[in-house]
Design a protein around this motif. Structure first.
Motif, PDB file in Angstrom:
ATOM      1  N   THR A  94       0.829  -1.201   0.000  1.00  0.00           N
ATOM      2  CA  THR A  94       0.000   0.000   0.000  1.00  0.00           C
ATOM      3  C   THR A  94       0.862   1.248   0.000  1.00  0.00           C
ATOM      4  OG1 THR A  94      -1.682  -1.174   1.288  1.00  0.00           O
ATOM      5  CG2 THR A  94      -1.850   1.223   1.212  1.00  0.00           C
TER       6      THR A  94
ATOM      7  N   GLN B 259      -2.788   7.713   3.761  1.00  0.00           N
ATOM      8  CA  GLN B 259      -2.988   7.429   2.342  1.00  0.00           C
ATOM      9  C   GLN B 259      -2.675   8.667   1.515  1.00  0.00           C
ATOM     10  OE1 GLN B 259      -6.562   5.281   1.208  1.00  0.00           O
ATOM     11  NE2 GLN B 259      -6.735   6.480  -0.659  1.00  0.00           N
TER      12      GLN B 259
ATOM     13  N   GLN C  35      -2.781   0.361  -4.193  1.00  0.00           N
ATOM     14  CA  GLN C  35      -2.390  -0.923  -3.630  1.00  0.00           C
ATOM     15  C   GLN C  35      -2.040  -1.934  -4.726  1.00  0.00           C
ATOM     16  OE1 GLN C  35      -5.927  -1.611  -1.070  1.00  0.00           O
ATOM     17  NE2 GLN C  35      -4.474  -1.642   0.627  1.00  0.00           N
TER      18      GLN C  35
ATOM     19  N   GLU D 255       5.898   2.785   1.497  1.00  0.00           N
ATOM     20  CA  GLU D 255       4.885   1.764   1.271  1.00  0.00           C
ATOM     21  C   GLU D 255       4.726   0.937   2.544  1.00  0.00           C
ATOM     22  OE1 GLU D 255       8.063   0.452  -1.523  1.00  0.00           O
ATOM     23  OE2 GLU D 255       8.017   1.939   0.052  1.00  0.00           O
TER      24      GLU D 255
END
Length: 289
Positions: free
Chosen positions: A202, A210, A245, A278
């Motif tokens: 991710t 995010q 993702q 990530e």
């Protein structure tokens, strides 16, 4: 000689056709008046929200009525056009099933297969959701109706092979293909006991949040895809899962090898994007030996 009078059945059929012609004409005109959700920026207002729902309900009813007539008449080009417009002005409401139906009925099987893959990827990429089981069931139903010409095994195999030697690294595929491989792997691994790991990668920013910027998402996603592909083996498989993702299937490794893969991807990605990070999650699909 005087002509024989038309039968009541013939007259009735002609009248029905005239009524359907007129209805279809009005339906199409009405559909193109709908340009999307009514005053979408102001749906917090009660009366606007009510009107938006009313217009949308009318739109859905007209689409279904028009599709019924087109389907009955086997006018599949019109049905496809209907589905394309509906999916454009009313996205994520599964109108793609009309397009898929039209493609299958007109024997455009390769386009239908591509559409199936594109629909799933589009829902994941743009909305972060997986299409409903209803839509997938409809799409798979049409997939099962595809009739391929009879071929000898060698020709079939040649058609399935990769067309040219790909670059070194993992095999990238669409999510529907990845899902099918995953399900097949579960069955195989239960018999062979070869360990398989599923890794979720991710994209997150330096504060473990995010990534919000579309520009950064597009940039990082392209770079991370390349880093993942180059960091895993030729026999490993990966796919994008939404915008930020990636899912990776690692076959025949030990758990400590997964850590090596994680570090390898992270090292490559960090060289290009020192400010991004990530986050990884690793699960065993079936068994660990």
């Amino acid at each position: 000689m005087p002509q024989e009078p038309e039968s009541a059945e013939t007259v009735c059929d002609e009248q029905t056709k005239e009524i359907e012609d007129r209805l279809l004409e009005l339906y199409v005109k009405a559909l193109y008046l709908y340009k999307g959700e009514f005053l979408a920026a102001y749906t917090g207002e009660t009366w606007i929200a009510q009107e938006a729902r009313r217009y949308h309900t009318m739109f859905e009813k007209i689409i279904n009525e028009a599709a019924y007539i087109l389907r009955k008449r086997k006018q599949f080009k019109g049905l496809e056009k209907l589905g394309v417009y509906a999916a454009k002005v009313d996205p994520f409401n599964e109108w793609e099933e009309l397009i898929m139906e039209a493609m299958v009925e007109t024997r455009r099987y390769e386009e239908a297969e591509e559409l199936y893959t594109d629909v799933v990827d589009y829902y994941l990429r743009e909305c972060g959701i997986y299409p409903s089981s209803k839509l997938l069931g409809i799409l798979e139903k049409y997939s099962n109706q595809m009739n391929h010409a009879h071929e000898i095994l060698e020709n079939i195999q040649e058609g399935m092979n990769e067309q040219e030697e790909t670059e070194r690294g993992g095999y990238f595929c669409s999510y529907p293909v990845f899902r099918g491989i995953y399900q097949a792997s579960i069955r195989i691994m239960k018999r062979t006991r070869v360990p398989v790991y599923l890794m979720l990668c991710t994209l997150e920013d330096e504060e473990d949040r995010q990534v919000q910027s579309e520009t950064k998402i597009n940039k990082y996603s392209r770079q991370l895809k390349k880093c993942v592909g180059e960091s895993i083996r030729y026999s490993d498989i990966y796919t994008s899962y939404g915008k930020v993702q990636f899912l990776i299937m690692l076959i025949g490794l030990k758990r400590e090898d997964c850590e090596i893969v994680k570090k390898r991807i992270n090292r490559q990605f960090a060289k290009k994007n020192p400010r991004a990070a990530e986050k990884y999650h690793v699960n065993s699909i079936v068994c660990e030996l």
